[in-house]
Scaffold this active site. Sequence first.
Site, PDB file in Angstrom:
ATOM      1  N   ASP A  80       0.836  -1.199   0.000  1.00  0.00           N
ATOM      2  CA  ASP A  80       0.000   0.000   0.000  1.00  0.00           C
ATOM      3  C   ASP A  80       0.873   1.253   0.000  1.00  0.00           C
ATOM      4  O   ASP A  80       1.726   1.420   0.871  1.00  0.00           O
ATOM      5  CB  ASP A  80      -0.891  -0.036   1.253  1.00  0.00           C
ATOM      6  CG  ASP A  80      -1.896   1.079   1.309  1.00  0.00           C
ATOM      7  OD1 ASP A  80      -2.291   1.572   0.233  1.00  0.00           O
ATOM      8  OD2 ASP A  80      -2.309   1.446   2.427  1.00  0.00           O
ATOM      9  N   HIS A  81       0.677   2.131  -0.973  1.00  0.00           N
ATOM     10  CA  HIS A  81       1.374   3.429  -1.032  1.00  0.00           C
ATOM     11  C   HIS A  81       2.896   3.301  -0.998  1.00  0.00           C
ATOM     12  O   HIS A  81       3.569   3.981  -0.223  1.00  0.00           O
ATOM     13  CB  HIS A  81       0.895   4.340   0.097  1.00  0.00           C
ATOM     14  CG  HIS A  81      -0.494   4.862  -0.104  1.00  0.00           C
ATOM     15  ND1 HIS A  81      -0.798   5.874  -0.992  1.00  0.00           N
ATOM     16  CD2 HIS A  81      -1.667   4.486   0.453  1.00  0.00           C
ATOM     17  CE1 HIS A  81      -2.105   6.099  -0.966  1.00  0.00           C
ATOM     18  NE2 HIS A  81      -2.656   5.268  -0.101  1.00  0.00           N
ATOM     19  N   ASP A 102       2.945   5.180  -5.505  1.00  0.00           N
ATOM     20  CA  ASP A 102       2.151   6.393  -5.321  1.00  0.00           C
ATOM     21  C   ASP A 102       3.010   7.609  -5.644  1.00  0.00           C
ATOM     22  O   ASP A 102       3.790   8.078  -4.818  1.00  0.00           O
ATOM     23  CB  ASP A 102       1.630   6.479  -3.885  1.00  0.00           C
ATOM     24  CG  ASP A 102       0.728   7.687  -3.681  1.00  0.00           C
ATOM     25  OD1 ASP A 102       0.503   8.436  -4.654  1.00  0.00           O
ATOM     26  OD2 ASP A 102       0.253   7.880  -2.551  1.00  0.00           O
ATOM     27  N   HIS A 205      -9.500   4.511  -2.361  1.00  0.00           N
ATOM     28  CA  HIS A 205      -8.781   4.597  -1.089  1.00  0.00           C
ATOM     29  C   HIS A 205      -9.629   5.360  -0.077  1.00  0.00           C
ATOM     30  O   HIS A 205     -10.534   6.099  -0.444  1.00  0.00           O
ATOM     31  CB  HIS A 205      -7.451   5.324  -1.285  1.00  0.00           C
ATOM     32  CG  HIS A 205      -6.415   4.498  -1.964  1.00  0.00           C
ATOM     33  ND1 HIS A 205      -5.066   4.719  -1.798  1.00  0.00           N
ATOM     34  CD2 HIS A 205      -6.509   3.435  -2.794  1.00  0.00           C
ATOM     35  CE1 HIS A 205      -4.375   3.842  -2.502  1.00  0.00           C
ATOM     36  NE2 HIS A 205      -5.241   3.053  -3.129  1.00  0.00           N
TER      37      HIS A 205
END
Length: 285
Positions: A80-81, A102, A205
């Site tokens: 994630d990210h 990201d 998100h």
Amino acid sequence: MLMNMQALLTIAQKHHFAIPAFNIGSLEILNAVKEESEALQAPVIYEIHPDELAYLKEPFMKTVLEVAHTTSVPCVIHLDHGANRQQILQALRCGFTSVMIDASSYPLDENIRRTKDICELVKPQHVSVEAELGTIGAISKEHVSDIQYSDPVAVKTFVDKTGVDTLAVAIGTAHGIYPTNYKPTLRLDVLKAIREQVNIPLVLHGGSSNPDEEIAQAVALGICKINISSDVKTAFFTETKRYLALHPDAYEPNAIFPSAIQAARSVIANKMRLLNTVGKAYLYK
């Protein structure tokens, strides 16, 4: 049944449901997600942020991999990210089958360049890539700020030039639990316009605390993955605090955490029902 994100979400998109991505910041939350996804035969995404991985340490990933390989439902392990190449490479070493790069805070051309670079790095290894265009809100105690809605035309340019597998779009959500006086509203018109431009699975998100009706509408309009962290963690730690207040002398984890795991499972089950994920594991056999 471990797979990559493209394979997981292609089925979800075809059959009009979404798959929750739960941040697993501890062994207890990992177990809660595993147990509830198996009980409901619901596909699931085990999601870990670089900050969570730094806390959990790489050996924890051996447990996550064992869970993913032995669970009875389809699943993905997703970073994630991810902010840079170093974090992406660490995820590859640890066995992640999907990564997010990201670069949404950069101008469009630089976001495209960085995302394309990661796609070229990991996709030959059958690892999927998620990116983000626009920025979702930042939450403080009193307000939500900095939402930059995704531009549908820019989305098409971005997807065409990067070859990204999935895209997180900004349509009015924010990370975390919203202030009590704030009413989040999703720009479903923006989502419709984006869906008209591209056909890849879309991601939302900041999926905690939004009205259920709007989340369901977003799924109907093409959202295939929704990130959920704060709702599960809030339930888990609220119950942990309640238990410790009633049992101040408790110190054994196997006494303290079972009710917190059940509280987390209740939230997980509700999200899976909302996203129409329950019972969909059979589609992957």
